[in-house]
Design a protein around this motif. Structure first.
Motif, PDB file in Angstrom:
ATOM      1  N   HIS A  62     -17.844  25.017  21.130  1.00  0.00           N
ATOM      2  CA  HIS A  62     -17.810  26.278  20.387  1.00  0.00           C
ATOM      3  C   HIS A  62     -18.100  27.468  21.303  1.00  0.00           C
ATOM      4  CE1 HIS A  62     -17.547  23.835  16.876  1.00  0.00           C
ATOM      5  NE2 HIS A  62     -18.789  23.411  16.923  1.00  0.00           N
ATOM      6  N   ILE A  99     -16.199  26.893  15.261  1.00  0.00           N
ATOM      7  CA  ILE A  99     -17.240  27.904  15.094  1.00  0.00           C
ATOM      8  C   ILE A  99     -17.028  29.050  16.076  1.00  0.00           C
ATOM      9  CG2 ILE A  99     -19.717  28.357  15.161  1.00  0.00           C
ATOM     10  CD1 ILE A  99     -20.161  25.430  14.483  1.00  0.00           C
ATOM     11  N   THR A 125     -17.243  27.716   7.873  1.00  0.00           N
ATOM     12  CA  THR A 125     -15.874  27.283   8.172  1.00  0.00           C
ATOM     13  C   THR A 125     -15.472  25.984   7.495  1.00  0.00           C
ATOM     14  OG1 THR A 125     -16.462  25.963  10.133  1.00  0.00           O
ATOM     15  CG2 THR A 125     -16.144  28.325  10.466  1.00  0.00           C
ATOM     16  N   GLN A 154     -20.935  26.035  10.931  1.00  0.00           N
ATOM     17  CA  GLN A 154     -19.700  25.338  10.597  1.00  0.00           C
ATOM     18  C   GLN A 154     -19.677  24.930   9.129  1.00  0.00           C
ATOM     19  OE1 GLN A 154     -18.183  22.626  13.423  1.00  0.00           O
ATOM     20  NE2 GLN A 154     -16.951  21.496  11.977  1.00  0.00           N
TER      21      GLN A 154
END
Length: 512
Positions: A477, A413, A248, A244
């Protein structure tokens, strides 16, 4: 606090304001304000990444955790290099080719507008809670050094300094201030260790050996139990944290864009994480050393002191004049280096993912104005969240941070991995996966959260969520990834072409 120490702390705050003023004249475009014009050297970008990750949470809560237990929370950080080596080679070129500014542009190109909005909102919630926690921790710590300090005043003053610096100087000021603050963090940690060893009348080395034998310097318990805080809970959490953060998270991806080439962005990323791990370990070692210092009779603690407050108490009572101010300045630097990044990155998301959607014809000057206004609003919200914490926080500060991360990470994620590794996945399947993840998260949070009187928000008895709360983010996730892929099989396959994404980006840049 001696006036010399106070003077050093004030100088550190004035320096932040001066850096903001120094770079204010260059902030004439959104490219400069949010990406520093892509002209920052890789070593400075790496130091900025390091300083952003190492906040006042590390400076205070890691020593507090090690003092009260062992080094188990360091396991999360140890997972990062393993994940980084696996993903960074394609993640950095992907984002530098496909997006203009927002990380979540990729999600829209891959899965549609809702995926972008959903991930953007999740990022904003996650980092607002993080910035509020950081300010709250800092206020508590600095209040330790004053007889009649007002935590609210400290939070407000530091918050407004950060808002002012970020509003004026943009990402360029943030990166260069992070370089200074990163050095201060390392120096402050090293000075603390030296002062603990100097203050100990006996030899600390035998005591450290005893600490290792008694698992004070360890990562256990190691049994495979997901219901308690074990090595495996933190390892799983760390793997998803790394994906993450570096795959992201806008605060990292935005720094990829500040470097001039892919190779320099990769070098900066490796530098940032390989500075972070020794620093995390350093502050864990501070907590263990403080435990040895006080339990061996070298110093005396108040009977009602919490683990989080031991390190500030040591600074206030055991360090000489001047050194105290330098360490407190490092503490303040740790908070500022994370807060300024959060404010700037959330502002970038507001402009790129929301304002430009509503006003696609707005010129760059107007976008810059909205970005700066957003920086003020985001900074004020961070201050408000910290003030709310002062009134209502009743659990450990580090536990609060990890729990908020788990709740607000929102399966991003899973969305990222689904888009990267599966051409078969489509937007219909993803949305079903997100719906399943939201329902699961609501169930898990409601059946594990207690009210002020000690009752669960939703008590289902033996059907309550059984595992440790840190596993909530991990499962959310996985649910998006698995359910999203399976559901995609029931819908037509999308035509995904990475080169098409690249051409779309080139056309959008040409239009601008």
């Amino acid at each position: 606090m001696h006036w010399i120490d106070l003077f050093i702390v004030i100088i550190s705050l004035v320096l932040a304001l001066a850096v903001g003023l120094r770079f204010a004249r260059r902030q004439r475009t959104t490219d400069t304000y949010f990406k520093a014009g892509g002209r920052i050297p890789s070593w400075a970008v790496g130091m900025s990444m390091f300083a952003t990750i190492i906040s006042s949470v590390t400076f205070l809560a890691y020593p507090g955790s090690a003092y009260g237990g062992n080094w188990i929370l360091l396991v999360q950080g140890l997972m990062v290099p393993l994940v980084l080596v696996a993903i960074i080679g394609f993640v950095i070129p992907l984002f530098r080719r496909v997006i203009h500014l927002s990380t979540y542009e990729y999600f829209e190109l891959r899965f549609g507008s809702f995926a972008r909005i959903y991930s953007s909102v999740a990022f904003i919630f996650n980092h607002l809670s993080r910035s509020g926690t950081i300010l709250y921790l800092l206020g508590l710590a600095i209040a330790t050094f004053f007889a009649e300090a007002d935590v609210r005043m400290i939070i407000t003053v530091v918050g407004f300094v950060v808002i002012f610096m970020t509003f004026l100087g943009g990402m360029e000021a943030i990166v260069w201030m992070d370089v200074v603050q990163g050095v201060l963090l390392i120096v402050g940690g090293i000075i603390t260790i030296v002062m603990i060893f100097i203050g100990a009348e006996g030899d600390m080395l035998p005591m450290i050996a005893d600490a290792i034998k008694s698992d004070k310097i360890g990562f256990g318990p190691y049994d495979f139990d997901l219901c308690r805080l074990t090595f495996w809970v933190m390892a799983f959490n760390g793997i998803f944290y790394a994906v993450q953060m570096y795959g992201t998270d806008q605060s990292m991806v935005q720094r990829y864009l500040t470097a001039s080439t892919d190779a320099k962005a990769k070098r900066a990323t490796y530098l940032g994480i390989f500075l972070s791990i020794p620093t995390w370990a350093l502050f864990m070692f501070i907590g263990t050393s403080l435990y040895l210092f006080y339990t061996s009779g070298q110093g005396e603690l108040p009977s009602d002191i919490s683990s989080d407050a031991v390190f500030p108490y040591f600074i206030a009572t055991q360090m000489p004049v001047g050194v105290t101010g330098l360490v407190i300045a490092a503490l303040v630097a740790g908070a500022i280096s994370s807060l300024d990044s959060d404010i700037n990155c959330i502002s970038a998301i507001v402009v790129q993912d929301f304002y430009k959607k509503l006003r696609p014809l707005a010129n760059d000057r107007r976008q810059l104005r909205i970005g700066r206004m957003s920086a003020i609003v985001v900074g004020l919200l961070s201050v408000i969240i910290a003030l709310v914490y002062v009134q209502s926080s009743s659990q450990g500060t580090l536990s609060t941070l990890f729990a908020l991360y788990a709740i607000f990470s929102a399966g991003i994620i899973g969305m990222f991995l689904l888009g990267i590794f599966s051409r078969r996945a489509n937007w219909q399947g993803l949305y079903i996966g997100i719906a399943a993840s939201v329902l699961f998260s609501a169930y898990a949070v409601l059946t594990t959260t207690h009210t002020a009187n000690g009752n669960l928000l939703l008590d289902l008895g033996e059907y309550n969520f059984p595992h440790h709360q840190y596993m909530l983010g991990v499962y959310s996730h996985i649910i998006v990834l698995v359910v999203g892929y399976i559901a995609s099989l029931f819908f037509p396959k999308q035509n995904i072409n990475s080169r098409l994404l690249y051409r779309r980006k080139k056309r959008s840049q040409s239009a601008q």
